[in-house]
Structure formats: structure tokens, C-alpha cells
Design an enzyme around this catalytic site. Structure first.
Site, PDB file in Angstrom:
ATOM      1  N   SER A 126      -4.182   7.534  13.252  1.00 52.45           N
ATOM      2  CA  SER A 126      -4.983   8.405  12.401  1.00 52.45           C
ATOM      3  C   SER A 126      -4.356   8.497  11.021  1.00 52.45           C
ATOM      4  O   SER A 126      -3.340   7.876  10.744  1.00 52.45           O
ATOM      5  CB  SER A 126      -5.115   9.812  12.992  1.00 52.45           C
ATOM      6  OG  SER A 126      -3.838  10.395  13.092  1.00 52.45           O
ATOM      7  N   THR A 158     -10.709   5.526  10.878  1.00 47.90           N
ATOM      8  CA  THR A 158      -9.833   6.330  11.713  1.00 47.90           C
ATOM      9  C   THR A 158     -10.378   7.744  11.683  1.00 47.90           C
ATOM     10  O   THR A 158     -11.563   7.946  11.443  1.00 47.90           O
ATOM     11  CB  THR A 158      -8.359   6.230  11.238  1.00 47.90           C
ATOM     12  OG1 THR A 158      -7.506   6.865  12.184  1.00 47.90           O
ATOM     13  CG2 THR A 158      -8.145   6.800   9.854  1.00 47.90           C
ATOM     14  N   TYR A 159      -9.524   8.717  11.916  1.00 51.24           N
ATOM     15  CA  TYR A 159      -9.957  10.107  11.832  1.00 51.24           C
ATOM     16  C   TYR A 159      -8.898  10.902  11.089  1.00 51.24           C
ATOM     17  O   TYR A 159      -7.729  10.516  11.043  1.00 51.24           O
ATOM     18  CB  TYR A 159     -10.239  10.697  13.222  1.00 51.24           C
ATOM     19  CG  TYR A 159      -9.062  10.656  14.165  1.00 51.24           C
ATOM     20  CD1 TYR A 159      -8.217  11.756  14.318  1.00 51.24           C
ATOM     21  CD2 TYR A 159      -8.787   9.518  14.906  1.00 51.24           C
ATOM     22  CE1 TYR A 159      -7.140  11.711  15.179  1.00 51.24           C
ATOM     23  CE2 TYR A 159      -7.712   9.465  15.771  1.00 51.24           C
ATOM     24  CZ  TYR A 159      -6.887  10.575  15.904  1.00 51.24           C
ATOM     25  OH  TYR A 159      -5.811  10.529  16.762  1.00 51.24           O
ATOM     26  N   GLY A 164       0.316   5.151  13.398  1.00 53.70           N
ATOM     27  CA  GLY A 164      -0.054   4.135  14.363  1.00 53.70           C
ATOM     28  C   GLY A 164      -0.317   2.803  13.689  1.00 53.70           C
ATOM     29  O   GLY A 164       0.286   2.478  12.664  1.00 53.70           O
ATOM     30  N   ALA A 180      -2.568   1.873  11.787  1.00 55.99           N
ATOM     31  CA  ALA A 180      -2.980   2.031  10.383  1.00 55.99           C
ATOM     32  C   ALA A 180      -1.782   1.974   9.442  1.00 55.99           C
ATOM     33  O   ALA A 180      -1.924   1.583   8.281  1.00 55.99           O
ATOM     34  CB  ALA A 180      -3.726   3.352  10.203  1.00 55.99           C
TER      35      ALA A 180
END
Length: 119
Positions: free
Chosen positions: A25, A57-58, A73, A75
Site C-alpha cells: 500500500s 494500491t490503496y 511492499g 510498490a
């Protein structure tokens, strides 16, 4: 019919941290999330000006007032500390409401402070 329209945007945010060993995220200062009308855990699109990568993503809320933007992560491998990113959230807007729809946009300076707002 619904159209996917830009609803909230954080422009020229600087990445402050990258943590690969994390579920994933983008961690964002919740004060900035609120200013851009992006909700915690809402799906976002992140475009990296430095390397051209784009990822979905969020948003997860970080520490209020920190002005942090932390890629987590997988990302974290798509950016580096100091990279400039644009974060966008979208909404499904009914066709009759599209003409009146105005996204909330904040533009940040080099310290991740709000330099300007647009609606």
C-alpha cells in the site's frame, strides 16, 4: 450509465520512505488524505514522475502531521525516496452529474506542505 471520474488528487507529493517488507500500500499523512478527499483504504492510482511507473494500491493513514508518503511492499520497488508522485482516486459518477462534478486537488511543495488547492 456511470463514468469513472477523478475525485481526489494529491499532486507533486515526495516519497519519504520505502519499506519492501510490508503487506503493501501507500502510507499517507491522514491530514493530506482528508484535504484531497481520499478516504483511508480507498483504491488509488499512483503515477511516478521520476521513473514513469504507475501502480494501483490503496491509501493507508500514517501519522497525522508527518507529511510522510511511504511506498510499502512490492510498490516500494517502483519508487525511491525523493521521487515525485501524483496520487489519484476516482468515483463512479452518474451521467447526469458529470458536468457538475469537480475533483478536489491539492498541490504540494517540496516539503509535502499544501501549496495550492483546486476544486
Amino acid at each position: 450509465m456511470f463514468r469513472q471520474m477523478l475525485n481526489g488528487k494529491i499532486h507533486t507529493a515526495r516519497i519519504t520512505r520505502c519499506v519492501v517488507d510490508y503487506e503493501g500500500s501507500l502510507e499517507i499523512d491522514p491530514e493530506l488524505l482528508k484535504e484531497a478527499d481520499i478516504r483511508p483504504y480507498e483504491k488509488i492510482l499512483v503515477a511516478n514522475r521520476n521513473n514513469g511507473s504507475r501502480l494501483e494500491t490503496y491509501a493507508i493513514p500514517g501519522k497525522p502531521g508527518s507529511r510522510d508518503f511511504c511506498l510499502n511492499g512490492p510498490a516500494a520497488k517502483l519508487g525511491a525516496v525523493g521521487d515525485v508522485v501524483t496520487i489519484m482516486a476516482f468515483a463512479a459518477v452518474e451521467e447526469y452529474a458529470v458536468a457538475a462534478h469537480k475533483p478536489t486537488v491539492i498541490v504540494l511543495d517540496e516539503n509535502n506542505e499544501i501549496a495550492s488547492r483546486h476544486n
